[in-house]
Design an enzyme around this catalytic site. Structure first.
Site, PDB file in Angstrom:
ATOM      1  N   LYS A  93     -12.450  -1.084   7.399  1.00 37.90           N
ATOM      2  CA  LYS A  93     -11.698  -2.036   8.205  1.00 37.90           C
ATOM      3  C   LYS A  93     -11.970  -1.843   9.698  1.00 37.90           C
ATOM      4  CE  LYS A  93      -8.199  -2.044   4.586  1.00 37.90           C
ATOM      5  NZ  LYS A  93      -8.488  -3.340   3.963  1.00 37.90           N
ATOM      6  N   ASP A 119      -1.289   7.092   6.270  1.00 34.31           N
ATOM      7  CA  ASP A 119      -2.371   6.219   5.815  1.00 34.31           C
ATOM      8  C   ASP A 119      -2.627   5.223   6.938  1.00 34.31           C
ATOM      9  OD1 ASP A 119      -4.057   4.331   4.723  1.00 34.31           O
ATOM     10  OD2 ASP A 119      -2.769   3.832   3.020  1.00 34.31           O
ATOM     11  N   TRP A 146       0.822  -1.219   0.000  1.00 41.04           N
ATOM     12  CA  TRP A 146       0.000   0.000   0.000  1.00 41.04           C
ATOM     13  C   TRP A 146       0.849   1.258   0.000  1.00 41.04           C
ATOM     14  CZ3 TRP A 146      -4.459  -0.751  -1.853  1.00 41.04           C
ATOM     15  CH2 TRP A 146      -5.094  -1.974  -1.659  1.00 41.04           C
TER      16      TRP A 146
END
Length: 362
Positions: free
Chosen positions: A197, A173, A103
């Site tokens: 999430k 992030d 990511w």
């Protein structure tokens, strides 16, 4: 509910059962108004109350100091990969990135489309999955910001402490571990997180930003991709993802009722320890994929000694009510995602299943 699956999906992921039940009760008639929250105007007093209250809950749970704005955007964290450099990467400056996994790499590649970038640190390519240590991070003198990915869902690695960057804005992030453990949010100038999430269902992206950082976004950026559009309009410039924000509101209240971030962290460490112990005490039957010091309390990656055993494990676990244990396609093997809403009982059931599977196949 006896028929609830053991949900270890990486995202969209488990939601608290009591939140789902409350949403079920309110889906047709919210607050006695005779309509669903999905049917009312985002300019109505009912939604504006949800919008403002959800912002306040984020501020309280993270203990944000003054000067921060909580925003609700769309497009997921993937859109933030672009919005960050579009808004913050000025000509003549470099966007610095800690390359910790899949990511972080995606964010870095997206930033390259908008300006100069710099790899401030990178994970080792050989050996177990790992994170660059904070001591390895090297900032260029012309850094516009430093971007760090707090939790790599695919690798199963996580930062729980963060670098001091001085006058260089720190961007995080935190899509897969926000509100899972205590950290100093004031170290960051901007935090973003897709909701699906730890915060709620997919559809809304949380952005927490220092107001002075985005007081005026560059005029060349389209309106919907400017942070100042959302700051000036309290995230109500256009129709927001009303139901997703409402669900986030319920999840944040659930976290607050259950003791806040400290209680979440305690439970997360207890329940993931069950699975890590099953791996570490298996005599090599199971093998953790991340180095121990970098292990995530949100995503546990592990493998068995053969593809045949892993296939059998996935098939038998599915037959026993376990969902989402197949690893990401890019790395394969196995992964259990243990976000805040995954109950202790689910992790205990998985640890017991792992022990039983080993007895029968070891």
């Amino acid at each position: 509910m006896a028929n609830r699956a053991y949900n270890f999906n990486a995202g969209p992921a488990a939601l608290p059962l009591e939140v789902l039940q409350q949403a079920q009760e309110e889906i047709v008639d919210y607050g006695g108004i005779g309509m669903s929250i999905m049917e009312i105007s985002h300019r109505s007093k009912q939604y504006e109350q949800i919008n403002d209250e959800t912002q306040q809950l984020v501020k309280e749970l993270l203990e944000l100091p003054s000067g921060y704005k909580v925003l609700f955007l769309q497009g997921g964290a993937s859109t933030q990969f672009a919005m960050v450099p579009m808004n913050l990467l000025a000509p003549g400056r470099k966007g610095a990135y800690v390359l910790s996994g899949s990511w972080a790499d995606k964010a870095y590649k997206e930033a390259k489309l908008f300006g100069d970038t710099y790899a401030a640190a990178a994970s080792k390519e050989e050996g177990p999955l790992n994170l660059p240590s904070l001591d390895e991070i090297q900032l260029p003198e012309d850094a516009a910001y430093l971007h760090i990915t707090s939790n790599e869902t695919i690798a199963g690695t996580q930062y729980t402490t963060f670098p001091q960057t001085g006058s260089v804005p720190l961007i995080g992030d935190m899509s897969s571990d926000i509100l899972s453990h205590r950290f100093d949010a004031s170290l960051f100038s901007l935090i973003y997180a897709g909701a699906q999430k730890n915060l709620g269902p997919s559809g809304v992206t949380l952005v927490i930003v220092r107001e002075d950082l985005v007081k005026e976004s560059p005029k060349t950026i389209p309106t919907m991709l400017r942070y100042d559009t959302y700051v000036k309009n309290n995230s109500l410039y256009n129709t927001p993802p009303v139901y997703s924000v409402y669900m986030m509101n319920l999840v944040l209240k659930w976290i607050q009722r259950n003791g806040g971030i400290d209680a979440m962290e305690k439970m997360n460490r207890e329940k993931t320890a069950l699975i890590y112990d099953a791996i570490d005490n298996s005599g090599g039957f199971y093998e953790g994929m991340a180095v121990k010091q970098d292990r995530s309390i949100m995503n546990i990656t592990f493998k068995l000694q053969s593809d045949e055993l892993e296939k059998k494990f996935i098939e038998e676990s599915a037959a026993n009510g376990f969902v989402g244990l197949k690893g990401h396609r890019s790395v394969g093997h196995l992964r259990a995602s243990t976000y805040n809403a995954v109950p202790y009982e689910s992790c205990k059931a998985l640890a017991d299943f792992m022990a039983d599977f080993q007895r029968r196949n070891g």
